[in-house]
Design a protein around this motif. Structure first.
Motif, short mmCIF file in Angstrom:
data_model
loop_
_atom_site.label_atom_id
_atom_site.label_comp_id
_atom_site.label_asym_id
_atom_site.label_seq_id
_atom_site.Cartn_x
_atom_site.Cartn_y
_atom_site.Cartn_z
N MET A 1 26.74 50.11 155.30
CA MET A 1 26.94 48.99 154.38
C MET A 1 26.37 49.37 153.02
O MET A 1 25.21 49.75 152.90
N GLU A 2 27.18 49.30 152.01
CA GLU A 2 26.76 49.57 150.64
C GLU A 2 26.39 48.24 150.00
O GLU A 2 27.23 47.54 149.43
N TRP A 3 25.12 47.86 150.11
CA TRP A 3 24.68 46.55 149.64
C TRP A 3 24.82 46.39 148.13
O TRP A 3 24.94 45.27 147.64
N ARG A 4 24.82 47.47 147.39
CA ARG A 4 24.90 47.38 145.92
C ARG A 4 26.20 46.76 145.42
O ARG A 4 26.28 46.31 144.29
N LYS A 5 27.21 46.71 146.27
CA LYS A 5 28.47 46.06 145.90
C LYS A 5 28.35 44.53 145.99
O LYS A 5 29.19 43.82 145.46
N HIS A 6 27.31 44.05 146.67
CA HIS A 6 27.18 42.62 146.95
C HIS A 6 25.89 41.99 146.43
O HIS A 6 25.83 40.77 146.27
N ILE A 7 24.87 42.78 146.18
CA ILE A 7 23.58 42.27 145.71
C ILE A 7 23.34 42.77 144.30
O ILE A 7 23.42 43.97 144.05
N ILE A 8 23.05 41.84 143.40
CA ILE A 8 22.81 42.21 142.01
C ILE A 8 21.51 41.58 141.52
O ILE A 8 21.01 40.64 142.12
N ALA A 9 20.99 42.11 140.44
CA ALA A 9 19.84 41.52 139.76
C ALA A 9 20.19 41.43 138.28
O ALA A 9 20.39 42.45 137.63
#
Length: 75
Positions: A1-9
């Motif tokens: 799972m590439e979380w960076r596509k879904h979680i941002i700051a």
């Protein structure tokens, strides 16, 4: 799972806390709901802009933070 596509700051959203992309729902809030006993299904029903993949990204993000030692405290 590439979380960076879904979680941002984003500093303009919730003071830069990590959030689910396209929402103002923080990772911290989702983990808090789970700690209170909410099910994944309840979260998805109450936050319709989220989906199973974005919820999985929250778990992947937390796992990486733990792996990197970012969440450890002295007991």
């Amino acid at each position: 799972m590439e979380w960076r596509k879904h979680i941002i700051a984003d500093e303009t959203v919730l003071l830069g806390k990590p959030t689910v992309k396209g929402t103002r729902v923080s990772v911290e809030h989702i983990i808090g709901l789970l700690a209170q006993g909410w099910t994944e299904q309840q979260i998805l029903e109450n936050y319709p802009r989220m989906n199973q993949e974005s919820l999985q990204a929250v778990f992947s993000y937390i796992q990486e933070c733990l792996k990197d030692g970012l969440l450890y405290t002295n007991f």
